[in-house]
Every structure is written in structure tokens, then in C-alpha cells.
Write a protein that holds these residues in place. Structure first.
Motif, PDB file in Angstrom:
ATOM      1  N   ARG A   5      59.312 -20.522  15.745  1.00 33.87           N
ATOM      2  CA  ARG A   5      58.572 -19.268  15.651  1.00 33.87           C
ATOM      3  C   ARG A   5      57.268 -19.312  16.425  1.00 33.87           C
ATOM      4  N   LEU A   6      56.681 -20.457  16.579  1.00 32.57           N
ATOM      5  CA  LEU A   6      55.433 -20.598  17.325  1.00 32.57           C
ATOM      6  C   LEU A   6      55.730 -21.290  18.648  1.00 32.57           C
ATOM      7  N   ALA A   7      55.157 -20.749  19.711  1.00 35.09           N
ATOM      8  CA  ALA A   7      55.464 -21.275  21.043  1.00 35.09           C
ATOM      9  C   ALA A   7      55.021 -22.722  21.219  1.00 35.09           C
ATOM     10  N   HIS A   8      53.930 -23.122  20.605  1.00 35.60           N
ATOM     11  CA  HIS A   8      53.405 -24.480  20.743  1.00 35.60           C
ATOM     12  C   HIS A   8      53.548 -25.288  19.459  1.00 35.60           C
ATOM     13  N   GLY A   9      54.308 -24.809  18.509  1.00 40.51           N
ATOM     14  CA  GLY A   9      54.486 -25.514  17.264  1.00 40.51           C
ATOM     15  C   GLY A   9      53.406 -25.164  16.251  1.00 40.51           C
ATOM     16  N   TYR A  10      53.530 -25.740  15.082  1.00 38.14           N
ATOM     17  CA  TYR A  10      52.601 -25.407  14.001  1.00 38.14           C
ATOM     18  C   TYR A  10      51.213 -26.015  14.191  1.00 38.14           C
ATOM     19  N   LEU A 116      43.373 -17.944  21.732  1.00 39.62           N
ATOM     20  CA  LEU A 116      44.102 -18.865  20.865  1.00 39.62           C
ATOM     21  C   LEU A 116      45.062 -18.133  19.932  1.00 39.62           C
ATOM     22  N   THR A 117      44.745 -16.899  19.579  1.00 41.91           N
ATOM     23  CA  THR A 117      45.671 -16.117  18.762  1.00 41.91           C
ATOM     24  C   THR A 117      46.939 -15.801  19.550  1.00 41.91           C
ATOM     25  N   PHE A 118      46.809 -15.535  20.833  1.00 39.72           N
ATOM     26  CA  PHE A 118      47.991 -15.260  21.655  1.00 39.72           C
ATOM     27  C   PHE A 118      48.847 -16.501  21.892  1.00 39.72           C
ATOM     28  N   THR A 119      48.327 -17.699  21.639  1.00 41.98           N
ATOM     29  CA  THR A 119      49.143 -18.901  21.815  1.00 41.98           C
ATOM     30  C   THR A 119      50.222 -19.001  20.749  1.00 41.98           C
ATOM     31  N   TRP A 120      50.122 -18.206  19.707  1.00 46.02           N
ATOM     32  CA  TRP A 120      51.176 -18.223  18.695  1.00 46.02           C
ATOM     33  C   TRP A 120      52.493 -17.704  19.256  1.00 46.02           C
ATOM     34  N   CYS A 121      52.405 -16.807  20.256  1.00 48.64           N
ATOM     35  CA  CYS A 121      53.641 -16.193  20.754  1.00 48.64           C
ATOM     36  C   CYS A 121      53.845 -16.349  22.261  1.00 48.64           C
ATOM     37  N   CYS A 122      52.864 -16.850  22.987  1.00 42.76           N
ATOM     38  CA  CYS A 122      52.965 -16.976  24.443  1.00 42.76           C
ATOM     39  C   CYS A 122      52.761 -18.429  24.858  1.00 42.76           C
ATOM     40  N   VAL A 123      53.357 -18.782  25.986  1.00 43.97           N
ATOM     41  CA  VAL A 123      53.168 -20.103  26.569  1.00 43.97           C
ATOM     42  C   VAL A 123      52.288 -19.939  27.804  1.00 43.97           C
TER      43      VAL A 123
END
Length: 144
Positions: A5-10, A116-123
Motif C-alpha cells: 500500500r505504501l510506495a516506500h514501505g511502512y 513527504l506526504t506524497f511519498t506514501w503513494c508516489c515513487v
């Protein structure tokens, strides 16, 4: 196969949440309780007689309230802050530069938190991460 679910993991949640909450705390502070000031300047600035100290900030200050029941002075975090009297406090160029640095750090910290919030869904690429790291570092440096 687990669903990612998270692009970079938890592990990306911790710096994101810390940066975001740090930005919110910096944004919504009242700004009049950075330091406790004692001495002869208190009698010149304070509106209450015999106030032993003031809590001062960059833009305003707070006076303690006397509690007759406990025979002590305490600061209440209710009500507004008091503006410095212009005839007693000299606001020079260094004071104004520190206000500007405070604003720049809030802007940089906010955009860093948004990134950093956008790193939840983008790489993002390595160069973008470097830019974000420099941005968050500069936000902290402007607060010093």
C-alpha cells in the motif's frame, strides 16, 4: 503475495509524521512563550505591578497571573499575548531578520512535509530525495 500500500514501505511513515506534526506545531504556536525574562526590564514592560517574570517571544509576550490562594505567580495559556510597547522595546534589523527566517522555515518545513506526504503513494528519484533533504535541513537551519 502481499499487497503493497505504501510506495516506500511502512518505514516512510515515521519521518513523514514527525515532519508534518513538527510543521503543525510550529504553525499553530502562540509565539509568546519562548523564554522566561527576569530583571529590571520586566517592570518597564509588564502591565501588572510586581510581576516577577515575563514569558517572551518574537512578536509578543505573556504576563503571569497572581494566585492569592497559593500565594504564587503562574502563567495561564488562555487569552491573547501582549504586544511589546514601542517606547520600551527597540525592534532592530536583527529582530526583523529573525522574523523573516521564522517565516522561511515554516514555508520550507511545510513544503517538505507535503513532499513527504506524497511519498506514501508516489515513487521519487534520488535527486528529488536530495532536494527534499536539503529543504528540510534548511527549514531546521533557519529556525536556529
Amino acid at each position: 503475495m502481499p499487497i503493497r500500500r505504501l510506495a516506500h514501505g511502512y518505514y516512510s511513515l515515521l519521518p513523514t509524521l514527525l515532519t508534518f506534526f513538527g510543521w503543525l506545531f510550529a504553525l499553530f504556536q502562540d509565539g509568546c512563550d519562548y523564554v522566561k525574562v527576569q530583571g529590571p526590564i520586566v517592570a518597564k514592560i509588564a502591565t501588572q505591578p510586581n510581576a516577577p517574570y515575563l514569558e517572551a517571544g518574537r512578536n509578543a509576550f505573556r504576563e503571569p497571573q497572581y494566585n492569592a490562594d497559593s500565594d504564587s505567580w503562574s502563567s495561564e495559556f488562555v487569552g491573547g499575548c501582549l504586544v511589546y510597547p514601542e517606547d520600551e522595546v527597540t525592534i532592530d534589523v536583527y529582530w526583523n531578520v529573525s522574523k523573516g527566517f521564522d517565516f522561511i522555515s515554516i514555508v520550507l518545513g511545510g513544503t517538505g512535509a507535503l513532499f513527504l506526504t506524497f511519498t506514501w503513494c508516489c515513487v521519487f528519484s534520488r535527486g528529488t530525495w536530495r532536494l527534499a533533504g536539503v529543504q528540510v535541513f534548511m527549514a531546521g537551519a533557519f529556525l536556529l
